[in-house]
Design an enzyme around this catalytic site. Structure first.
Site, PDB file in Angstrom:
ATOM      1  N   ASP A  57      20.463  -0.345  -2.568  1.00 17.36           N
ATOM      2  CA  ASP A  57      19.498   0.675  -2.169  1.00 17.36           C
ATOM      3  C   ASP A  57      18.943   1.418  -3.382  1.00 17.36           C
ATOM      4  O   ASP A  57      19.145   1.014  -4.515  1.00 17.36           O
ATOM      5  CB  ASP A  57      20.130   1.618  -1.122  1.00 17.36           C
ATOM      6  CG  ASP A  57      19.076   2.134  -0.141  1.00 17.36           C
ATOM      7  OD1 ASP A  57      17.924   2.353  -0.562  1.00 17.36           O
ATOM      8  OD2 ASP A  57      19.389   2.326   1.035  1.00 17.36           O
ATOM      9  N   GLU A 105       2.031   8.062  12.325  1.00 17.32           N
ATOM     10  CA  GLU A 105       1.909   7.852  10.886  1.00 17.32           C
ATOM     11  C   GLU A 105       0.672   7.030  10.519  1.00 17.32           C
ATOM     12  O   GLU A 105       0.113   7.210   9.432  1.00 17.32           O
ATOM     13  CB  GLU A 105       3.175   7.184  10.335  1.00 17.32           C
ATOM     14  CG  GLU A 105       4.401   8.101  10.249  1.00 17.32           C
ATOM     15  CD  GLU A 105       5.170   8.245  11.549  1.00 17.32           C
ATOM     16  OE1 GLU A 105       4.783   7.584  12.554  1.00 17.32           O
ATOM     17  OE2 GLU A 105       6.146   9.020  11.595  1.00 17.32           O
ATOM     18  N   ASN A 163       4.771   5.326  16.534  1.00 20.01           N
ATOM     19  CA  ASN A 163       5.549   5.640  15.334  1.00 20.01           C
ATOM     20  C   ASN A 163       5.465   4.464  14.370  1.00 20.01           C
ATOM     21  O   ASN A 163       5.488   3.307  14.779  1.00 20.01           O
ATOM     22  CB  ASN A 163       7.024   5.874  15.702  1.00 20.01           C
ATOM     23  CG  ASN A 163       7.796   6.512  14.558  1.00 20.01           C
ATOM     24  OD1 ASN A 163       7.618   7.689  14.267  1.00 20.01           O
ATOM     25  ND2 ASN A 163       8.612   5.724  13.881  1.00 20.01           N
TER      26      ASN A 163
HETATM   27 MN    MN Z   1       7.672   9.292  12.991  1.00 18.01          MN
END
Ligand code: MN
Length: 418
Positions: A243, A195, A132
């Site tokens: 953010d 990814e 990941n």
């Molecule tokens: Mn993922």
């Protein structure tokens, strides 16, 4: 597929600047231009920001253009990519051993908790789930500790599984990667899909990776900087942090990362991603658009999708459709809310409206929308924790606006031609 192959500075700052506020302020003033800082106080590394500074720039980085973007990425999601493992000697990312203190980690805004790494692609591996890669902000606590914001998505799952085995989670953090790698890491792929491989599928080029030196994960071999570490059971307050909305995210207890090693290229360039800046919004918002497109295309003929910049590239969606039935806009509104649960307001327009132009969208609302007929309000929905107007519980009201011309009234809406 490297950071520096894509990097094209438009502004070069030669004089020495401070990593505390000054770099962030210059990036803020030049949000649509790539800036390279040659001398940042306290670090040998150069710093680059606003590396992807427009939608066109992101599309270029992904090997497409604004017109073809949605299909290009949606199709890449169905392909497999290819990782090519190289030996450590062939991996620029590991040319120099360094330390956390040596990195030009920025403090961005007054009121932020401290110095934050904002462009780190965090890579983890799990025997069952595979690899990941995801983007997380990290607050530097001292020379060997950081605290990482783990939203309850994939990396959080990996972390929880590691703790259940009684181990910390080994991770590598790559800073300064090709924009396709960063984009893929911000993309809402399914659990169990890698990814890094997706980044390769988008560009249809192999991605060079190398095994981490002290952690059992693969790292993009051409990264500018690699931080190896483990996410521990220890918790520490994280925040306040500015953010995507440009407001302060709240303080939460989050896991501590113990740093095991820091490496970088010779002459490394550190990627500084300005929170709430154009680049942040592009990397957060654009990866959500193809999924909206795919889901909305199940109920209508979708021409274009935008998470608009005015909506912080997160809370507002505009979808242009080729309308064939009067109930389509409403079905599109519901589909968008399913595909991107953080969205708050959805506007559906006809395909003659440019979804990226706020004046055109407002024109559609002004001339094609009747509030008693074309509006749908949803109460008590799951929303975004980034919206300061949402309830404490995260619940929120939502609104859908059908700003399309009724099928039988197209003549009355004919736009004048010169
Ligand atoms: Mn993922």
């Amino acid at each position: 597929m490297s950071f520096r192959e894509f990097l094209k500075p438009e502004v070069v700052v030669e004089e020495e600047v401070s990593p505390e506020y000054e770099v962030a302020a210059i990036l803020h003033r030049n949000q649509e231009r790539t800036v390279l800082f040659n001398r940042v106080r306290g670090s040998e590394l150069r710093v680059a920001g606003n590396v992807v500074a427009s939608r066109e720039g992101m599309c270029r980085a992904l090997g497409t253009d604004a017109e073809g973007y949605l299909k290009h990425v949606a199709e890449a999601e169905r392909r497999r990519g290819r990782l090519v493992e190289v030996e450590a000697e062939e991996a620029p990312a590991y040319q120099r051993a360094s330390s956390l203190d040596a990195l030009p980690v920025l403090k961005h805004y007054r009121g932020d908790a401290g110095r934050y790494i904002t462009s780190g692609v965090v890579i983890a591996e799990d025997e069952e789930l595979g690899r990941n890669a995801s983007v997380h902000r990290m607050l530097v606590l001292d020379s060997s500790k950081m605290v990482i914001r783990l939203v309850e998505r994939h990396l959080h799952t990996y972390y929880t599984r590691a703790l259940e085995r009684g181990e910390p989670l080994e991770v590598a953090v790559a800073v300064g990667v090709h924009p396709a790698v960063m984009f893929a890491s911000a993309y809402p792929l399914e659990l169990r899909r890698d990814e890094l491989e997706f980044a390769s599928a988008i560009l249809q080029k192999p991605l060079r990776v190398v095994r981490g030196r002290r952690v059992g994960v693969m790292v993009p071999a051409d990264a500018e900087v690699v931080i190896e570490g483990r996410i521990t059971p220890e918790m520490h307050p994280e925040g306040p942090f500015t953010d995507i909305t440009g407001t302060y995210d709240s303080v939460r207890l989050q896991p501590v990362v113990e740093v095991l090693g820091v490496y970088h290229r010779e002459d490394a360039i550190y990627h500084a991603l300005l929170p709430a800046g154009v680049e942040h919004r592009l990397f957060m918002g654009m990866p959500r658009e193809p999924g909206i497109y795919v889901r909305a295309s199940e109920v209508a003929r979708v021409r274009q999708v935008a998470l608009t910049t005015g909506g912080c590239s997160w809370l507002h969606a505009v979808v242009a459709i080729e309308k064939r039935a009067e109930d389509e806009p409403r079905r599109v509104i519901e589909a968008v809310m399913e595909a991107h649960p953080s969205v708050k307001h959805v506007v559906v327009v006809d395909s003659d409206i440019d979804v990226f132009n706020p004046r055109e969208v407002e024109f559609a609302i002004a001339t094609r929308f009747q509030a008693d007929r074309d509006m749908v309000v949803f109460r008590n929905m799951r929303g975004s924790s980034l919206d300061p107007s949402a309830q404490k519980s995260g619940r929120t009201a939502k609104l859908g606006i059908d700003a399309t011309v009724p099928l039988g009234e197209r003549d009355a809406h004919r736009r004048a031609e010169l």
